[in-house]
Design a protein around this motif. Sequence first.
Motif, short mmCIF file in Angstrom:
data_model
loop_
_atom_site.label_atom_id
_atom_site.label_comp_id
_atom_site.label_asym_id
_atom_site.label_seq_id
_atom_site.Cartn_x
_atom_site.Cartn_y
_atom_site.Cartn_z
N GLU A 65 -14.61 78.69 -2.89
CA GLU A 65 -13.33 78.12 -2.50
C GLU A 65 -13.05 78.48 -1.03
O GLU A 65 -12.54 79.56 -0.74
CB GLU A 65 -12.20 78.64 -3.38
N PRO A 66 -13.37 77.59 -0.09
CA PRO A 66 -13.17 77.89 1.33
C PRO A 66 -11.75 78.32 1.68
O PRO A 66 -11.57 79.22 2.51
CB PRO A 66 -13.54 76.57 2.02
N ALA A 67 -10.74 77.72 1.04
CA ALA A 67 -9.35 78.10 1.35
C ALA A 67 -9.07 79.54 0.95
O ALA A 67 -8.38 80.28 1.66
CB ALA A 67 -8.39 77.15 0.65
N ALA A 89 -18.45 79.45 4.18
CA ALA A 89 -18.41 78.42 3.13
C ALA A 89 -18.12 77.05 3.71
O ALA A 89 -18.66 76.04 3.24
CB ALA A 89 -17.35 78.78 2.09
N ASP A 90 -17.26 76.99 4.70
CA ASP A 90 -16.88 75.72 5.33
C ASP A 90 -16.73 75.98 6.83
O ASP A 90 -15.91 76.81 7.24
CB ASP A 90 -15.58 75.21 4.73
N VAL A 91 -17.50 75.29 7.63
CA VAL A 91 -17.55 75.59 9.08
C VAL A 91 -16.19 75.42 9.74
O VAL A 91 -15.74 76.28 10.50
CB VAL A 91 -18.61 74.71 9.77
N ALA A 92 -15.50 74.32 9.45
CA ALA A 92 -14.21 74.07 10.11
C ALA A 92 -13.19 75.14 9.76
O ALA A 92 -12.52 75.70 10.64
CB ALA A 92 -13.70 72.69 9.71
N GLY A 157 -19.54 71.36 3.06
CA GLY A 157 -19.11 71.83 4.39
C GLY A 157 -19.93 72.99 4.92
O GLY A 157 -19.62 73.52 5.98
N ALA A 158 -20.99 73.38 4.21
CA ALA A 158 -21.80 74.53 4.62
C ALA A 158 -22.94 74.08 5.54
O ALA A 158 -23.83 73.33 5.13
CB ALA A 158 -22.36 75.25 3.40
N LYS A 159 -22.90 74.54 6.77
CA LYS A 159 -23.90 74.12 7.76
C LYS A 159 -25.31 74.56 7.36
O LYS A 159 -26.28 73.84 7.56
CB LYS A 159 -23.54 74.70 9.13
N ASN A 160 -25.43 75.77 6.78
CA ASN A 160 -26.77 76.27 6.44
C ASN A 160 -27.44 75.37 5.41
O ASN A 160 -28.64 75.11 5.48
CB ASN A 160 -26.70 77.71 5.94
#
Length: 310
Positions: A65-67, A89-92, A157-160
Amino acid sequence: MKKMLLAGIAIAMMATPAFAQTYKFVIVPKAMNNPFFDVARDGCLKRAKELGNVECIYKGPVEHEPATQAQIIQDFITQKVDGLAISVADVAAMTKSIDAATAAGIPVITFDADAPGSKRIAYIGTNNKDFGLALGRQLLQLKPEGGKYAVVSGGPGAKNLAERVDGVREALKGSKWVEVAGSPTFCNDDPALAVQQMADLRTATPDLGAIVPVGGWPMFAPEGYKAFVNKNKKDIEAGKLTLVVADTLKMQLELLRDGYSNALTGQRPFEMGEKAMDTLLAIKKGQKVPEVIYTGLDLVTRDNVAQLLK
């Protein structure tokens, strides 16, 4: 008497060794229900104990959960910890959190998953493009005649993970392998969902020749994963379905040994945890650290799995 007391305090301060200062470093995984991060935690705790003046704190969202991850980091910023190591978890979302921590004077590094556009000081982990390339090449070596394949990924949303998917595609480009529509699927690091997605992919494309999860998620639900493999065992044994899975945790090596996958490509999460503590301590000491620290890969098949299990 007062002068003597002050002199005594001064001597005591001079006698206190420099390493007496202790640091609280936090390792923040994407999700605490992912056993991959348990291994990184173990490396962190081991190295902190060896260093003696470092406390390793391990905390993240229970699920992907990125949030929630962002809120946890904000809480640690408020607590004024001495350093953060984050699996993004999420780049932004994480770029904002990392920049907020940096503005508060807290050094941040990333591990496992990066946010290179943020103000993080260093990244520790896998070269994820190479990781994807290795997965694709393993598949190509096992089954050069090709077929239809699908990829299972984690969070969109994970760049990796995006880099791993790109690596798989690049390795198979120009071969006889063709990616099916609807690939990659995104399980959000949920092991049970990853297994379900493998089953759904197989149902949607009965002649699917390979599934490549770019993380170990389906194997982290071993009973469900074994049920999927058992249902498709005839095709796997006949070479009609090939399973090349990311990561090499002990449970995965045992599943490979017992015939439940064809190959694994492994990262080194224990080293990520160790190096995170070393790197944050070096930063606190004012030392320059490399911006990127790769921890390497392990290629495992049934031929060498017994060696790794030792």
